[in-house]
Design a protein around this motif. Structure first.
Motif, PDB file in Angstrom:
ATOM      1  N   ASP A 188       0.846  -1.197   0.000  1.00  0.00           N
ATOM      2  CA  ASP A 188       0.000   0.000   0.000  1.00  0.00           C
ATOM      3  C   ASP A 188       0.879   1.244   0.000  1.00  0.00           C
ATOM      4  N   ALA A 189       0.459   2.232  -0.758  1.00  0.00           N
ATOM      5  CA  ALA A 189       1.160   3.513  -0.780  1.00  0.00           C
ATOM      6  C   ALA A 189       0.204   4.597  -0.290  1.00  0.00           C
ATOM      7  N   PRO A 190       0.721   5.618   0.397  1.00  0.00           N
ATOM      8  CA  PRO A 190      -0.152   6.708   0.848  1.00  0.00           C
ATOM      9  C   PRO A 190      -0.883   7.357  -0.326  1.00  0.00           C
ATOM     10  N   GLU A 191      -2.080   7.852  -0.062  1.00  0.00           N
ATOM     11  CA  GLU A 191      -2.905   8.426  -1.112  1.00  0.00           C
ATOM     12  C   GLU A 191      -2.232   9.617  -1.793  1.00  0.00           C
ATOM     13  N   TRP A 192      -1.446  10.390  -1.026  1.00  0.00           N
ATOM     14  CA  TRP A 192      -0.838  11.590  -1.593  1.00  0.00           C
ATOM     15  C   TRP A 192       0.243  11.283  -2.623  1.00  0.00           C
TER      16      TRP A 192
END
Length: 244
Positions: A188-192
């Motif tokens: 998972d990667a941060p939304e930003w």
């Protein structure tokens, strides 16, 4: 393209040819970075998120595909930075010869485009020597978009920060962007991180490398991002050239 612009582009290409270190980087760095990673990684399958699906891909293939946008981003950024730093004296002479700021902007965009094509070609040749992308044309197009994005950023950074600060930024920002936040091995990667320069282009690149489908949304996002940066870069370069 009028004769003035053509002449200025040829002058820019000659500046590249007069810098052996830059030529060496453009030719040999792709082979060094991509080739070294392919040779060093183990011959095993690794889980990666491709087009939203977790799949197993050979580590050597992944290394070749993954290091291609990293290499192109670094080299394209350096090309853009070099273009700004070396063109200042030449631009002053061309202004005395009657060139307008618009002539200089168009010629420098053309020179930057040629440099990015060279970087992309060298990197893709090394990558396809190590593995065969599922969709070669989209793979090349996505790689070119990565180069265009970071080449424009190199121009902007070169104008705003100068040579020393610009070199540090253009060396480390692609590593942070691509290596850390666009890594398909991560779950998972941060939304930003969707706002980072290479997000859409690298998504399209990985899809093209390991699937036969083309994600129009990622390509469209990459084109829009690059076009927006191009407008910003042209305005900044035009203002700097017009003032000088």
């Amino acid at each position: 393209m009028n004769r003035r612009v053509t002449t200025a582009v040829r002058m820019g290409v000659r500046e590249f040819r007069r810098t052996p270190v830059l030529l060496g980087l453009l030719v040999f760095l792709p082979a060094y970075i991509i080739g070294a990673f392919v040779l060093l990684v183990p011959d095993v399958d690794v889980p990666a998120t491709i087009d939203g699906t977790r799949v197993a891909v050979p580590m050597t293939d992944f290394a070749a595909a993954f290091m291609t946008p990293v290499t192109v981003a670094i080299l394209s950024g350096i090309v853009g930075l070099f273009l700004v730093q070396t063109s200042q004296a030449a631009d002053d002479r061309l202004r005395l010869a009657g060139y307008t700021a618009a002539d200089l902007v168009v010629s420098r965009v053309g020179t930057l485009g040629l440099g990015i094509v060279v970087v992309t070609t060298a990197s893709v040749l090394v990558a396809v020597f190590a593995f065969t992308p599922e969709s070669i044309v989209p793979f090349v197009a996505a790689t070119l978009l990565v180069g265009l994005t970071y080449g424009i950023l190199g121009v902007v950074v070169g104008i705003v920060l100068g040579r020393l600060g610009g070199v540090y930024v253009m060396l480390f920002s692609p590593m942070v962007d691509v290596l850390l936040f666009q890594n398909p091995l991560a779950t998972d990667a941060p939304e930003w991180t969707t706002l980072l320069p290479s997000h859409y282009a690298t998504n399209a690149l990985f899809d093209a490398a390991f699937t036969s489908s083309v994600n129009a949304w990622d390509f469209g996002g990459a084109v829009v991002y690059a076009a927006a940066l191009l407008v910003i870069g042209v305005l900044i370069f035009y203002q700097a050239t017009d003032v000088e």
